[in-house]
Structure formats: C-alpha cells, structure tokens
Design an enzyme around this catalytic site. Structure first.
Site, PDB file in Angstrom:
ATOM      1  N   CYS A  31      28.697 -11.060 102.039  1.00 28.99           N
ATOM      2  CA  CYS A  31      27.639 -10.299 102.722  1.00 28.99           C
ATOM      3  C   CYS A  31      27.735 -10.725 104.282  1.00 28.99           C
ATOM      4  O   CYS A  31      27.434 -10.014 105.259  1.00 28.99           O
ATOM      5  CB  CYS A  31      26.002 -10.373 102.377  1.00 28.99           C
ATOM      6  SG  CYS A  31      26.136 -10.226 100.577  1.00 28.99           S
ATOM      7  N   ASP A  63      21.732 -14.091  97.547  1.00 30.89           N
ATOM      8  CA  ASP A  63      21.007 -13.679  96.304  1.00 30.89           C
ATOM      9  C   ASP A  63      21.773 -13.803  94.984  1.00 30.89           C
ATOM     10  O   ASP A  63      21.299 -13.984  93.940  1.00 30.89           O
ATOM     11  CB  ASP A  63      20.388 -12.323  96.318  1.00 30.89           C
ATOM     12  CG  ASP A  63      19.109 -12.246  97.310  1.00 30.89           C
ATOM     13  OD1 ASP A  63      18.716 -13.201  97.975  1.00 30.89           O
ATOM     14  OD2 ASP A  63      18.501 -11.335  97.506  1.00 30.89           O
ATOM     15  N   CYS A 104      23.051  -9.756 104.038  1.00 30.77           N
ATOM     16  CA  CYS A 104      22.333  -9.818 102.780  1.00 30.77           C
ATOM     17  C   CYS A 104      21.021  -9.387 103.043  1.00 30.77           C
ATOM     18  O   CYS A 104      20.570  -9.092 103.984  1.00 30.77           O
ATOM     19  CB  CYS A 104      22.505 -11.009 102.313  1.00 30.77           C
ATOM     20  SG  CYS A 104      22.295 -11.419 100.492  1.00 30.77           S
ATOM     21  N   ASP A 105      20.537  -9.062 101.999  1.00 35.40           N
ATOM     22  CA  ASP A 105      19.036  -8.045 101.863  1.00 35.40           C
ATOM     23  C   ASP A 105      17.969  -8.496 102.344  1.00 35.40           C
ATOM     24  O   ASP A 105      17.325  -7.626 102.878  1.00 35.40           O
ATOM     25  CB  ASP A 105      19.144  -7.595 100.277  1.00 35.40           C
ATOM     26  CG  ASP A 105      18.781  -8.750  99.419  1.00 35.40           C
ATOM     27  OD1 ASP A 105      18.660  -9.783  99.681  1.00 35.40           O
ATOM     28  OD2 ASP A 105      18.707  -8.366  97.912  1.00 35.40           O
ATOM     29  N   GLU A 445      14.365 -13.461  92.172  1.00 33.84           N
ATOM     30  CA  GLU A 445      14.688 -11.969  91.474  1.00 33.84           C
ATOM     31  C   GLU A 445      15.252 -12.568  90.077  1.00 33.84           C
ATOM     32  O   GLU A 445      15.705 -13.660  89.720  1.00 33.84           O
ATOM     33  CB  GLU A 445      15.799 -11.399  92.187  1.00 33.84           C
ATOM     34  CG  GLU A 445      15.411 -10.853  93.394  1.00 33.84           C
ATOM     35  CD  GLU A 445      16.516 -10.259  94.334  1.00 33.84           C
ATOM     36  OE1 GLU A 445      17.713 -10.447  93.727  1.00 33.84           O
ATOM     37  OE2 GLU A 445      16.418  -9.734  95.405  1.00 33.84           O
ATOM     38  N   SER A 470      16.083  -7.634  90.932  1.00 36.41           N
ATOM     39  CA  SER A 470      17.225  -7.235  92.260  1.00 36.41           C
ATOM     40  C   SER A 470      17.362  -5.814  92.090  1.00 36.41           C
ATOM     41  O   SER A 470      17.047  -5.090  91.377  1.00 36.41           O
ATOM     42  CB  SER A 470      18.547  -7.905  91.908  1.00 36.41           C
ATOM     43  OG  SER A 470      19.545  -7.344  92.205  1.00 36.41           O
TER      44      SER A 470
END
Length: 570
Positions: A31, A63, A104-105, A445, A470
C-alpha cells in the site's frame, strides 16, 4: 537555514509559497512502498509552478501484515500519529499549503484529520488500489482476503484446487496455499476490494478533497502519475481562492461520504473514521446520523468482500467519478459542494463517462442488492452505547445463538486451529472481548478469525466484538461494542451459554436469556447487575509506551476512538 535547505535565490525566498508534501511512505507494505516515488512527481510539478516543495514523511502500519498478531494493536493509533505528525510539521514550519499522499487505510483519515487541524489549503492524493491477483490453481482472481479465507478452508480440510499443477500432477492443499500466497498481491497499491482503504478514498473523493478519479486509479497506472502532476495546479488554485479544508468539510460533504459508503458496501471502519474526521473539523456527526443515512440509502455495488468485483474493475467502467455522476443525477449525492479544483463536485464529474446500462458492478437504483445500507447501528442491553453491524442481507437479517466467549482474538484463533468450533455446535454468538480501544489496547481488527470462519464454512456463527473488523471481513459480524469490556460494559459480563439475539431490522443486540437464571428482560437485568458487582477491571497492559499512552487518552468507539475529544479546538 532555508538557503541551506535549497532555496535558490532571494526572489524565491521572498515570494514563493511553501508547500509541504507529506507521504505516508515506508517500504515493506504494498500500500505504501511506492508513495515516495509519487511524492517526487508531486514535488517536481509544484516546483515547476514556482513554488517551494518540502517533502516530509510520516509513519504507517500494515493492517494486512499485522493481522492476527500483537502488531495489529498499533494500527488504529497510527491514525492519530499520522494526524499529529502532519499537523506538527505543517504548523511548526509555517507551510502555506499541504499535499498529502496516503496509502493504507488508517492513512486517509489521518491526513484529513491533520488537514482539519492545520486548515491550510490541502489536496489529498490516494496512493491507489492494487491490481487484482490471480490464482493459477483456483483459476480465478484473488486478493489478500483470499489468503485468510483459504487458511480457514485449509484448517477445516476444505481447500481444493480447480486445476492441476504445471507438471500435470494433482495439487495438494499446501500447493494451493502457496499459489494463493504468491499470487494475491501482484505489486504496489492498497487492498483491492471495497475494504477500508478504498472505502475511505472513495468517501474522501465524494467530500471534494481529492482530484476526480483519485480513489479508483490503480497505483501503477499512468492516470495516477498524471493526477500527481495535476495536484500542483489544484493546490495553487486552493491558495489563490483561499479554499481551506474546513470550508470543504461541511455537513453536506460528510453526507456525501456516508451515502457513497452505503452504495458501495464500504467498511465498518469507515464509521470510526467519519466520526473522527468530523470531530477534527468541528462538524456534528453521530452514530445516529450514520444509521439514518444507511436506512435511506440502497446498497448497489457487487464489490469484494461480499461481491465478485474489485476496484480495478470499477475503474474500467469509469471509476468513482462515473458512480458520483450517476448518484448526483439520481439526487443521492449533493453535487453543489465545492472541491479542491475550485469547481463543484458536479462540475468535476460532468465530462466523465456515464455508467453503461449493461455493466454489472453498480446496480441501478431500481434493482439494488439491498433496499437500504449494509451498516447498521445497534443498541440494546448488550451494547447500550451502540455497536456497528455489517449486514449485506446475504447473511439474513437476524440471528439468535448461545454465547461462546473468548478473552482476546488469540483465544478464538487457537480454538479454530484446533477445530474446536463446528457446524454441529448449533447457532453460536462468538464473542471476542477486551479488544476495544482501551482494552486491546488499540482496538485491533479481527480479519484473521472472521475470514478463517468464512473459509471453513461455519455458517452457524455470528461474530461480536468490542474491537474492529477489517473492511475485508464479511458474514454476520458486529463490532465497536460500547461500553467495551475493559470499562465494565455488558460484553465483559456475558458468559458461555447466555442467549443473544441480533436484529438488523429493529437495530438491536440483546441478551435475551440466561439459562437457569432468567428469561425475561427484568431477570436478565438483575443477573447482569449481580455480575457487574463481582467484576473487577483487568490490569492494563502495557503500562508504558505508545499503546499505554493511547489507552489512557482514547475515547470510545461510538465517538470515533479519538484522542482529542472535547470542546472546540479553536
């Protein structure tokens, strides 16, 4: 010192705007691994506009790589560090503007929270989605989530090849696992389904904080490079017109973000991040607002994890701008909001192609996958402060089962590895507790266990946690239970065998029976109060370091799990 850092002459020193370019770059995660290169393109483009471009960096956590390990506890708190570090550099160095490049998130909400705090002209460039992977032995597209589901199928003896090995011999389950592992992530980019990274990127595009198409261009595409070039024009426009993040982060912009998330089937993590971003911008937003939007918004997208397509496929039919164009025309998205281009959202997308009538990724409003959104905010005697469920409708709309309690995800993972949970056990509500913002600490997560359950075909389970799931998780799952176990919430008092009902129509999660003790609401309440008096809080671990500091500062999940919750920041 600025001359020493590279300012070339007195004219530039006196007149050139200072633009900070913040990349969430680090090697070792697909990512983020390419973000430094994107930052270089942006720097060169900014300098060609006679501005000063100062690159700096912030941290990230993978993650996918940390999933199921102690490292996952550091994931959510990385959002706060990202916001803190960009705010710190931008304000300390008196930058006139900021361009942030997340991957990434947790990166996306982190850079937007920073933008709301420093409130300088701002543009976000999403690092882009990964291309689809491919499994030769399964003969189908795959992605990172396939690995976790395959792990569960492997443990329960259900992982089988669709094709033979190149040698012509039959493939073993281990051969299939190797093939999936090596083919799931073909290069740079964030996880390719409608997981948290793509959820947040699409939502932030709907808020007007990126250039059109940013959220759907693949990481390695020419379009992503062109976007980086165009960001220089956009940031110059924002400075000339004095367009600032808090001007764009309006209630209408957040409504757009929520609507698009429901349409696309986005991640439950989005709930935490929307609340946190709104908090940073002083925009009133509550769980009830999110639930209201979900109730009125249809679920249209056949995207992974619950569907068959990926962001790369969506890009091929016009991407996020074409979806926004359709939703604006149908009155679901407010196209009048201002954006970083200096134009409205509707003006940004008007020249993009319309969705083709024959495409099958985005359903028409007249034929939705589900009439209302997939995210449900639940309350009840199990979660008086709220919980978030991800219900696409494919799992059913209600579930009742006996509680089976695990204190930490690793206990559940060990039980699954031992094959201790079976379809023949009847309906079970699997509870994973002491994984909340304070109790985890870090609210990790739980994709590893949820995906393993899906891969194993354990359809008799609902999963409930005070932690997170997630964006790749699917099935009958409930997370973000408030109050969390670590502060004495009901989730910390429930015991094996208690009967729990989850109702995604009435939006409730309740303990309805305690066998041998009570089967009425009043009786359940009395027994839970008895247990509460017997409960003692666990000792916080660790006692020092970044996670301990986070646990002491962090608020609950129903308010975004932020560390700066309070009155107005200005």
């Amino acid at each position: 010192m600025l001359y020493g850092a590279g300012v070339k002459d007195k004219e530039t020193m006196k007149n050139a705007p200072h633009v900070g370019i913040a990349t969430v770059w680090w090697e070792g995660n697909p990512c983020n691994t390419h973000l430094h290169d994107l930052g270089t393109i942006v720097k060169n483009a900014v300098e060609r506009k006679n501005m000063l471009a100062w690159r700096f960096n912030t941290i990230g956590v993978s993650d996918g790589i940390t999933m199921g390990s102690e490292g996952m506890r550091f994931s959510l708190q990385s959002r706060e560090i990202i916001a803190d570090s960009i705010e710190t550099v931008t304000c300390a160095q008196r930058h006139d503007a900021n361009i942030s490049i997340p991957g990434c998130d947790k990166n996306m909400p982190g850079v937007v929270m920073a933008a709301a705090r420093h409130n300088r002209p701002f543009v976000m460039i999403y690092g882009g989605t990964i291309k689809k992977g491919h499994s030769k032995l399964l003969d189908k597209p795959i992605n990172i989530s396939t690995c976790y589901e395959a792990s569960g199928a492997y443990t329960y003896g259900k992982l089988k090849a669709s094709c033979k090995m190149p040698s012509g011999s039959d493939a073993t389950p281990s051969d299939v696992m190797d093939d999936i592992e090596q083919g799931a992530c073909p290069g740079a980019g964030a996880c390719g389904g409608m997981y948290t990274a793509n959820t947040m990127a699409t939502a932030i595009e709907a808020m007007g904080l990126t250039l059109p198409g940013s959220s759907s261009f693949t990481a390695s595409s020419p379009q992503k490079r062109t976007e980086c070039e165009r960001a220089a024009d956009a940031i110059l426009t924002c400075m000339k017109k004095d367009i600032r993040p808090r001007d764009l982060m309006t209630r209408a912009a957040f409504e757009n973000a929520l609507v698009l998330t429901m349409v696309l089937g986005g991640s439950t993590n989005g709930v935490l991040h929307f609340l946190a971003m709104a908090n940073s911008a002083n925009v009133p937003l509550t769980l009830e607002d999110i639930d209201r939007t979900s109730r009125r918004t249809p679920f249209l997208a056949d995207l992974a994890p619950s569907g068959q397509y990926y962001m790369e496929d969506l890009c091929d039919i016009g991407g996020t701008p074409s979806v926004l164009k359709y939703l604006i025309a149908k009155g679901l998205i407010d196209g009048s909001i201002m954006t970083v281009t200096g134009n409205t959202l509707a003006e940004n997308v008007k020249d993009w192609p319309s969705l083709e009538p024959g495409q099958t990724i985005i359903r028409p409003l007249e034929n939705p996958i589900k009439d209302s959104g997939h995210l449900r905010v639940l309350h009840g005697n199990f979660a008086p402060g709220g919980a978030v469920a991800k219900i696409t409708g494919k799992e059913g709309l209600s579930f009742t089962g006996r509680a089976r309690v695990f204190n930490k995800e690793k206990e559940l993972s060990a039980a699954l590895a031992r094959n201790d949970i079976k379809v023949t056990d009847g309906n079970l509500v699997i509870i994973v507790r002491y994984e909340g913002p304070k109790g985890g600490p870090g609210m990790p997560e739980q994709l590893k266990s949820s995906a393993a359950i899906m891969g194993a075909g354990l359809t008799n389970l609902a999963l409930v946690t005070d932690g997170r799931y997630s964006g790749a998780s699917h099935g009958f799952i409930v997370g973000h239970v408030v109050p969390e176990a670590a502060v004495g919430g009901p989730i910390g008092l429930v015991e094996d065998g208690d009967v729990i009902t989850i109702d995604a129509v009435a939006n409730r999660i309740d303990i309805v029976e305690i066998p041998g003790v009570a089967n009425t609401p009043e009786g359940v309440a009395l027994e839970m109060e008895r247990r509460r008096k017997m409960w003692t809080p666990p000792k916080m671990k660790p006692m020092r370091g970044v996670l301990a500091k986070y646990a002491r500062l962090v608020g609950d999940a129903s308010h975004g799990a932020v560390t700066d919750l309070g009155g107005s920041a200005w």
